[in-house]
Design an enzyme around this catalytic site. Structure first.
Site, PDB file in Angstrom:
ATOM      1  N   ARG A   1       0.791  -1.221   0.000  1.00 62.46           N
ATOM      2  CA  ARG A   1       0.000   0.000   0.000  1.00 62.46           C
ATOM      3  C   ARG A   1       0.828   1.278   0.000  1.00 62.46           C
ATOM      4  NH1 ARG A   1      -2.634  -3.870   1.745  1.00 62.46           N
ATOM      5  NH2 ARG A   1      -0.618  -4.358   2.632  1.00 62.46           N
ATOM      6  N   THR A   2       1.789   1.355   0.896  1.00 58.88           N
ATOM      7  CA  THR A   2       2.478   2.638   1.085  1.00 58.88           C
ATOM      8  C   THR A   2       3.245   3.003  -0.186  1.00 58.88           C
ATOM      9  OG1 THR A   2       2.702   2.031   3.402  1.00 58.88           O
ATOM     10  CG2 THR A   2       4.002   3.894   2.643  1.00 58.88           C
TER      11      THR A   2
ATOM     12  N   LYS B   1      26.552  -3.937  -1.636  1.00 54.59           N
ATOM     13  CA  LYS B   1      28.018  -3.887  -1.784  1.00 54.59           C
ATOM     14  C   LYS B   1      28.651  -3.127  -0.628  1.00 54.59           C
ATOM     15  CE  LYS B   1      27.223  -3.244  -6.716  1.00 54.59           C
ATOM     16  NZ  LYS B   1      27.288  -2.171  -7.734  1.00 54.59           N
TER      17      LYS B   1
ATOM     18  N   ARG C   1      11.283   3.865   3.267  1.00 50.13           N
ATOM     19  CA  ARG C   1      10.955   2.908   4.344  1.00 50.13           C
ATOM     20  C   ARG C   1      12.227   2.144   4.677  1.00 50.13           C
ATOM     21  NH1 ARG C   1       5.869  -1.112   4.455  1.00 50.13           N
ATOM     22  NH2 ARG C   1       4.935   0.871   5.093  1.00 50.13           N
TER      23      ARG C   1
ATOM     24  N   HIS D   1       5.181   5.757  11.555  1.00 44.34           N
ATOM     25  CA  HIS D   1       4.667   5.593  10.180  1.00 44.34           C
ATOM     26  C   HIS D   1       3.729   6.785   9.939  1.00 44.34           C
ATOM     27  CE1 HIS D   1       3.418   3.928   6.478  1.00 44.34           C
ATOM     28  NE2 HIS D   1       3.086   2.701   6.850  1.00 44.34           N
TER      29      HIS D   1
HETATM   30  N1   CP Z   1      -0.063  -0.074   5.930  1.00 43.30           N
HETATM   31  C1   CP Z   1       1.119  -0.344   5.335  1.00 43.30           C
HETATM   32  O1   CP Z   1       2.149   0.232   5.656  1.00 43.30           O
HETATM   33  O2   CP Z   1       1.038  -1.298   4.359  1.00 43.30           O
HETATM   34  P1   CP Z   1       2.257  -1.760   3.474  1.00 43.30           P
HETATM   35  O3   CP Z   1       3.253  -2.424   4.385  1.00 43.30           O
HETATM   36  O4   CP Z   1       1.690  -2.693   2.442  1.00 43.30           O
HETATM   37  O5   CP Z   1       2.877  -0.528   2.851  1.00 43.30           O
END
Ligand code: CP
Length: 306
Positions: A53-54, A82, A103, A131
């Site tokens: 999703r993110t 590396k 991320r 998050h």
């Molecule tokens: N909610 C969320 O962070 O989903 P993903 O890990 O799929 O990005």
């Protein structure tokens, strides 16, 4: 294009006014998601941890605004294998992109990246820490379904120890006067530092290891979370707690009519599929709201208002 650097690392740095402003911006994007206001902009998505999703909603947001997207979804294909440092990776990507969405599995990685980066960093999740873009879409979803962010009974269920989405949410909710219930097995209870944060910021909470009918029937929002298998060092421990709470449709018979069930997703077993057709189930729409919110966040990082 002149770029004003405005990273988003934690909800801690957003004032109440800024949160409300971003939610209003997202409402405008929901009304009209396709606006070619980022032509000439390059957005980088660096995902050192898996995501559906993110990453896809940030990339869709960039595409719908006319930006180009570069990046990776698997760090194993990059020169980090590396031995390239995170600093050098960020310095390189900032040569190419106007904003970096990142991320990372290490808590604090996004903060560090923002300190070395000449372009804005948007934290798309750092370990079990924060998050913030998820929280913004959670707030958007709560406000959209309940009409407010104050005076709500919000129940957080599941892995409250490792779940970065619930940690981020508490940070944002210091601005609003809702009441929380923390429902988790003892092994996954809300960390002490977040309970102290609640006390210091007058966030009312109770905690229990029982996901009872009283809790369900007294909630405006039930926020289910997945037990975060990837954060456990001992898989036996994961096995012992992974199915602690499973929400089933028949458990919702006496729920409040305004109840909405949220989940940051992905789900594993914690919401039975028979809940999906219940009018209270909102998690797929919640994920869709992420597109509008992330359009607002990308624009904000670049200093663009609509
Ligand atoms: N909610 C969320 O962070 O989903 P993903 O890990 O799929 O990005």
């Amino acid at each position: 294009m002149s770029v004003r650097k405005e990273s988003l690392i934690s909800l801690e740095e957003l004032t109440k006014d800024k949160i409300l402003y971003l939610l209003e911006q997202a409402e405008k994007f929901e009304a009209e998601p396709n606006r070619r206001i980022l032509e000439g902009v390059v957005v980088a998505t660096l995902f050192f941890e898996p995501s559906t999703r993110t990453r896809l909603s940030f990339e869709t947001a960039a595409n719908r605004l006319g930006a180009r997207v570069i990046g990776f979804s698997d760090a194993a294909t990059t020169s980090s294998t590396k031995g390239e440092s995170l600093k050098d990776t960020i310095m390189m990507v900032s040569n190419y992109a106007d904003v970096i969405i990142m991320r990372h599995y290490l808590e604090g990685a996004a903060r560090y990246a923002s300190e070395v980066s000449p372009v804005p960093i948007i934290n798309a999740g750092d370990g079990a820490n924060q998050h913030p873009s998820q929280t913004m879409l959670d707030l958007y979803s709560i406000r959209k379904t309940q009409g407010r962010l104050d005076d709500l009974d919000i129940t957080l269920v599941g892995d409250l120890k490792y779940g970065r989405t619930v940690h981020s949410m508490l940070t944002a909710m210091r601005h609003f006067s809702s009441r929380f219930r923390f429902i988790a097995p003892a092994e996954l209870e809300m960390p002490q530092e977040y309970k102290e944060y609640c006390c210091a910021n007058h966030i009312a909470y109770t905690e229990s290891s029982e996901f009872s009918y009283d809790v369900i029937n007294g909630s405006d929002i039930i926020y289910m979370t997945r037990v975060q298998k990837e954060r456990f060092t001992n898989l036996m421990e994961y096995e012992s707690v992974k199915d602690s709470f499973i929400l089933r449709n028949q458990m919702l018979k006496n729920a409040r009519p305004n109840l909405r069930i949220l989940h940051p997703l992905p789900r594993v077993n914690e919401i039975d599929q028979d809940v999906d057709s219940n009018p209270a189930a909102y998690y797929f729409q919640q994920a869709k709201n992420g597109l509008y919110v992330r359009e607002a966040l990308i624009c904000h990082s670049l200093g663009i208002d609509i």
